[in-house]
Design an enzyme around this catalytic site. Structure first.
Site, PDB file in Angstrom:
ATOM      1  N   ARG A   1       0.900  -1.066  -0.044  1.00  0.00           N
ATOM      2  CA  ARG A   1       0.021   0.120  -0.091  1.00  0.00           C
ATOM      3  C   ARG A   1       0.833   1.440  -0.102  1.00  0.00           C
ATOM      4  NH1 ARG A   1      -2.451  -3.628   3.819  1.00  0.00           N
ATOM      5  NH2 ARG A   1      -4.529  -4.091   3.359  1.00  0.00           N
TER       6      ARG A   1
ATOM      7  N   LYS B   1      -2.824  -2.004   7.690  1.00  0.00           N
ATOM      8  CA  LYS B   1      -3.903  -1.563   8.271  1.00  0.00           C
ATOM      9  C   LYS B   1      -4.017  -2.249   9.491  1.00  0.00           C
ATOM     10  CE  LYS B   1      -6.809  -0.098   4.336  1.00  0.00           C
ATOM     11  NZ  LYS B   1      -8.138  -0.458   3.581  1.00  0.00           N
TER      12      LYS B   1
ATOM     13  N   HIS C   1      -2.744   3.663  -6.331  1.00  0.00           N
ATOM     14  CA  HIS C   1      -3.314   2.290  -5.758  1.00  0.00           C
ATOM     15  C   HIS C   1      -3.406   1.117  -6.576  1.00  0.00           C
ATOM     16  CE1 HIS C   1      -5.097   0.146  -2.446  1.00  0.00           C
ATOM     17  NE2 HIS C   1      -6.115  -0.120  -3.317  1.00  0.00           N
TER      18      HIS C   1
ATOM     19  N   ARG D   1      -0.755  -1.592  -6.742  1.00  0.00           N
ATOM     20  CA  ARG D   1      -1.184  -2.720  -5.934  1.00  0.00           C
ATOM     21  C   ARG D   1      -1.851  -3.751  -6.642  1.00  0.00           C
ATOM     22  NH1 ARG D   1      -1.387  -4.293  -0.566  1.00  0.00           N
ATOM     23  NH2 ARG D   1      -3.724  -4.833   0.136  1.00  0.00           N
TER      24      ARG D   1
ATOM     25  N   HIS E   1      -4.145  -8.752   3.360  1.00  0.00           N
ATOM     26  CA  HIS E   1      -5.865  -8.447   3.709  1.00  0.00           C
ATOM     27  C   HIS E   1      -6.249  -9.404   4.971  1.00  0.00           C
ATOM     28  CE1 HIS E   1      -6.620  -7.839  -0.809  1.00  0.00           C
ATOM     29  NE2 HIS E   1      -6.491  -6.781  -0.056  1.00  0.00           N
TER      30      HIS E   1
ATOM     31  N   TYR F   1      -9.846 -10.667  -6.888  1.00  0.00           N
ATOM     32  CA  TYR F   1      -8.812 -10.965  -8.084  1.00  0.00           C
ATOM     33  C   TYR F   1      -9.285 -12.605  -8.643  1.00  0.00           C
ATOM     34  CZ  TYR F   1      -6.379  -7.434  -6.174  1.00  0.00           C
ATOM     35  OH  TYR F   1      -5.940  -6.107  -5.580  1.00  0.00           O
TER      36      TYR F   1
END
Length: 404
Positions: free
Chosen positions: A184, A208, A279, A282, A306, A315
């Site tokens: 990120r 995150k 972004h 990524r 994630h 994806y």
């Protein structure tokens, strides 16, 4: 970014106090007790301030013709939040969609902020007995495929960073890491020198929710980092105590999120690439690795950091490429059509002009089987093994001649 957050040090910010006391306390709870990042807490804070303004106008606490941004979000007590009904929430969602033009994802995020806020008032501090948002579900999201660069476009971007930048070693290195590691923007900007272990070929990232993960480096990343760090460590005026990996040439301190976005956008423009954001690099890393067939969905989840595999499943649409290739490999795919003219058939005149005799059908199938694609998209073969790189010889300093 905001009047509150310093994007280089988001955890060191001014108090979020331009709202009602319940909202201020909730945001503090998010940061201190729930362990949310400052960015997440600030997003919830902004959403709840917006809801405060809407409710003030809806309840007639301000003139109807006043601009929404001019309404003071403060001055609402717990009793006011207890008076909010389900109908008020629906009207707010309608307002976001019709008057503000929010996308479904933005509306869902703002509803999540309200869910969290009322859960806090009802279940965490017991200030209210009912939650008006409890049975309200977010709008069904559109399934949008992630936009990404092809392998060829990625290489064009890498080439562009070498020739249009005033600090090509740094900009090239950042784009290489984006394309090969899928990190990120905030993770790249927040990297410190101590997070890099070139000997073990890995970088420690903080994603995150303060989640730490290790990202492993391929040859392209190692080469780009060595080239940049050599240049960085010899920068005149750079404080030896500066721990940021990526620094600005002028101020000699940690580069900002916005500056990285500007540099990447400029490189994309120079490469003739339109409609892509930082972004999307990524997304590109995840997409190209998945397309090679060497990365399963669980590995990709870990690589991207994630928290849920559901996020990574965006994806899985990439299997379309494998499905398309499988269909094209069908040995009957090259059989020519026979005439389906029923008028001629009824007249007893069957056109044999385009018919394929059985023997020739077998020959055609055999040829198709020999020349069919392997199942992987050729454009992406080897992308995950060697990494995305460009010719960096132009950036390397010439070696000094050997003294005899």
């Amino acid at each position: 970014m905001s009047i509150y957050l310093d994007e280089k040090n988001p955890s060191k910010h001014k108090p979020f106090d331009d709202a009602s006391p319940d909202i201020v306390e909730y945001v503090r709870y998010l940061e201190v007790i729930a362990g949310k990042s400052a960015n997440t807490a600030f997003s919830y804070y902004c959403d709840l301030r917006g809801f405060s303004r809407f409710m003030k106008r809806r309840k007639g606490l301000v003139p109807e013709d006043v601009e929404m941004k001019e309404i003071d979000p403060k001055g609402l007590d717990t009793a006011f939040w207890g008076s909010v009904t389900k109908e008020d929430i629906y009207e707010y969602l309608y307002f976001l969609n019709r008057e503000c033009g929010n996308k479904k994802s933005s509306t869902a995020r703002r509803l999540a902020s309200l869910h969290g806020f009322y859960d806090y008032l009802v279940n965490q501090v017991n200030r209210l007995s009912q939650d008006p948002t409890a049975s309200i579900k977010p709008p069904k999201q559109d399934k949008v495929l992630p936009k990404y660069l092809t392998a060829e476009q990625s290489r064009e971007l890498l080439e562009s960073t070498q020739y249009q930048s005033d600090f090509p070693e740094r900009d090239y290195c950042m784009v290489v890491l984006f394309l090969n590691c899928g990190m990120r923007l905030s993770e790249l900007v927040g990297m410190d020198l101590g997070d890099i272990d070139l000997e073990q070929r890995q970088i420690r990232l903080f994603g995150k929710g303060h989640k730490e993960r290790m990202v492993y480096l391929n040859d392209a990343c190692i080469e780009a980092l060595q080239l940049y760090l050599k240049k960085r460590n010899t920068m005149e005026g750079l404080d030896p105590k500066e721990k940021a990996v990526f620094v600005t040439r002028r101020r000699k301190d940690r580069i900002s999120n916005r500056r990285v976005e500007q540099l990447v956008t400029s490189a994309m423009k120079a490469a003739g690439l339109k409609g892509f954001s930082t972004h999307k690099l990524r997304h590109t890393a995840a997409t190209l690795m998945y397309q090679t067939g060497n990365v399963d969905i669980l590995t990709l989840k870990q690589l991207l950091g994630h928290s849920s595999v559901g996020t990574t499943q965006i994806y899985t649409h990439l299997q379309e490429f494998q499905v398309r290739a499988a269909i094209e490999q069908n040995p009957l795919g090259e059989v020519k059509k026979t005439s389906l003219d029923t008028t001629e058939r009824e007249a007893g005149e069957i056109s044999g002009e385009n018919a394929v005799p059985p023997a020739k059908m077998n020959d055609s199938a055999s040829k198709s089987e020999e020349s069919s694609p392997s199942g992987r998209m050729e454009a992406f073969e080897g992308a995950a093994n060697d990494g995305f790189r460009a010719d960096v010889s132009a950036m390397k300093e010439p070696e000094e001649p050997v003294q005899e």
